[in-house]
Design a protein around this motif. Sequence first.
Motif, PDB file in Angstrom:
ATOM      1  N   SER A   8     131.157  23.526  18.292  1.00  0.00           N
ATOM      2  CA  SER A   8     129.776  23.496  18.779  1.00  0.00           C
ATOM      3  C   SER A   8     128.914  23.078  17.598  1.00  0.00           C
ATOM      4  O   SER A   8     129.426  22.780  16.528  1.00  0.00           O
ATOM      5  CB  SER A   8     129.352  24.877  19.300  1.00  0.00           C
ATOM      6  OG  SER A   8     129.191  25.792  18.223  1.00  0.00           O
ATOM      7  N   GLU A   9     127.610  23.090  17.777  1.00  0.00           N
ATOM      8  CA  GLU A   9     126.715  22.748  16.669  1.00  0.00           C
ATOM      9  C   GLU A   9     126.739  23.801  15.569  1.00  0.00           C
ATOM     10  O   GLU A   9     126.342  23.539  14.444  1.00  0.00           O
ATOM     11  CB  GLU A   9     125.291  22.574  17.175  1.00  0.00           C
ATOM     12  CG  GLU A   9     125.105  21.337  18.015  1.00  0.00           C
ATOM     13  CD  GLU A   9     123.664  21.144  18.444  1.00  0.00           C
ATOM     14  OE1 GLU A   9     122.756  21.684  17.777  1.00  0.00           O
ATOM     15  OE2 GLU A   9     123.457  20.460  19.450  1.00  0.00           O
ATOM     16  N   THR A  10     127.216  25.006  15.874  1.00  0.00           N
ATOM     17  CA  THR A  10     127.185  26.093  14.897  1.00  0.00           C
ATOM     18  C   THR A  10     128.554  26.638  14.524  1.00  0.00           C
ATOM     19  O   THR A  10     128.644  27.511  13.662  1.00  0.00           O
ATOM     20  CB  THR A  10     126.326  27.257  15.418  1.00  0.00           C
ATOM     21  OG1 THR A  10     126.900  27.734  16.637  1.00  0.00           O
ATOM     22  CG2 THR A  10     124.891  26.818  15.651  1.00  0.00           C
ATOM     23  N   SER A  59     132.948  19.478  24.400  1.00  0.00           N
ATOM     24  CA  SER A  59     131.995  19.170  23.347  1.00  0.00           C
ATOM     25  C   SER A  59     132.633  19.204  21.959  1.00  0.00           C
ATOM     26  O   SER A  59     132.003  18.852  20.986  1.00  0.00           O
ATOM     27  CB  SER A  59     130.821  20.148  23.398  1.00  0.00           C
ATOM     28  OG  SER A  59     131.284  21.455  23.144  1.00  0.00           O
ATOM     29  N   LEU A 114     134.958  20.677  15.255  1.00  0.00           N
ATOM     30  CA  LEU A 114     133.576  21.082  15.496  1.00  0.00           C
ATOM     31  C   LEU A 114     133.507  21.565  16.931  1.00  0.00           C
ATOM     32  O   LEU A 114     133.485  20.770  17.867  1.00  0.00           O
ATOM     33  CB  LEU A 114     132.637  19.910  15.249  1.00  0.00           C
ATOM     34  CG  LEU A 114     132.783  19.288  13.852  1.00  0.00           C
ATOM     35  CD1 LEU A 114     132.077  17.961  13.767  1.00  0.00           C
ATOM     36  CD2 LEU A 114     132.288  20.248  12.807  1.00  0.00           C
ATOM     37  N   ARG A 124     130.829  29.231  10.360  1.00  0.00           N
ATOM     38  CA  ARG A 124     129.584  29.267  11.131  1.00  0.00           C
ATOM     39  C   ARG A 124     128.495  28.584  10.321  1.00  0.00           C
ATOM     40  O   ARG A 124     128.404  28.754   9.103  1.00  0.00           O
ATOM     41  CB  ARG A 124     129.165  30.707  11.412  1.00  0.00           C
ATOM     42  CG  ARG A 124     130.142  31.449  12.288  1.00  0.00           C
ATOM     43  CD  ARG A 124     129.411  32.402  13.214  1.00  0.00           C
ATOM     44  NE  ARG A 124     130.357  33.165  14.009  1.00  0.00           N
ATOM     45  CZ  ARG A 124     130.795  32.789  15.202  1.00  0.00           C
ATOM     46  NH1 ARG A 124     130.387  31.679  15.726  1.00  0.00           N
ATOM     47  NH2 ARG A 124     131.642  33.533  15.872  1.00  0.00           N
ATOM     48  N   ALA A 125     127.646  27.827  11.017  1.00  0.00           N
ATOM     49  CA  ALA A 125     126.550  27.115  10.357  1.00  0.00           C
ATOM     50  C   ALA A 125     125.558  28.106   9.754  1.00  0.00           C
ATOM     51  O   ALA A 125     125.361  29.204  10.280  1.00  0.00           O
ATOM     52  CB  ALA A 125     125.842  26.204  11.355  1.00  0.00           C
ATOM     53  N   TYR A 137     128.072  25.263   6.230  1.00  0.00           N
ATOM     54  CA  TYR A 137     128.755  26.324   6.964  1.00  0.00           C
ATOM     55  C   TYR A 137     129.294  27.346   5.979  1.00  0.00           C
ATOM     56  O   TYR A 137     129.572  27.027   4.827  1.00  0.00           O
ATOM     57  CB  TYR A 137     129.945  25.747   7.738  1.00  0.00           C
ATOM     58  CG  TYR A 137     129.576  24.855   8.891  1.00  0.00           C
ATOM     59  CD1 TYR A 137     129.652  25.312  10.197  1.00  0.00           C
ATOM     60  CD2 TYR A 137     129.159  23.540   8.687  1.00  0.00           C
ATOM     61  CE1 TYR A 137     129.324  24.489  11.262  1.00  0.00           C
ATOM     62  CE2 TYR A 137     128.824  22.716   9.750  1.00  0.00           C
ATOM     63  CZ  TYR A 137     128.913  23.194  11.039  1.00  0.00           C
ATOM     64  OH  TYR A 137     128.588  22.393  12.094  1.00  0.00           O
ATOM     65  N   THR A 174     125.133  19.588   7.565  1.00  0.00           N
ATOM     66  CA  THR A 174     125.106  21.015   7.915  1.00  0.00           C
ATOM     67  C   THR A 174     126.017  21.809   6.980  1.00  0.00           C
ATOM     68  O   THR A 174     127.159  21.420   6.752  1.00  0.00           O
ATOM     69  CB  THR A 174     125.549  21.233   9.379  1.00  0.00           C
ATOM     70  OG1 THR A 174     124.691  20.455  10.228  1.00  0.00           O
ATOM     71  CG2 THR A 174     125.457  22.694   9.776  1.00  0.00           C
TER      72      THR A 174
END
Length: 121
Positions: A91-93, A37, A89, A108-109, A61, A59
């Motif tokens: 992950s999404e966070t 991912s 990236l 981190r997001a 971060y 987003t």
Amino acid sequence: MAGRAGRIVFAFGLVACVLTGCGKADEGAEVVRGAPSARTIPFDLYTHCGIDEARIGSTYYEAETPLSDGSGNPPEGWDNPTQRGTMTLESETEAVFTDDAGHEVKFRARPGASAFKRICA
């Protein structure tokens, strides 16, 4: 009849492609081996007031460990006002900035953030 069957097969193929995400990847992005991912993009990290935040797409971060020279500047060895490198990236966070100088910063997001925590002057 063969024409109709061909159109049906094409339509199913098109739907399968859309659902599985086949198609052109983001320009400049590459899949990172071992992390299906994850993707890596070229990234100019803003460093002028130290390394604390990054915005990737929409987003925001924040650095897990902010970096500074103690006077609100980037630490020695970092370019100012930006450091060219890549952002992976994971992950999404989670994202990781790296560059050719060997720097690595984990981000981190910030859920729900719509702006940077502070604007650097």
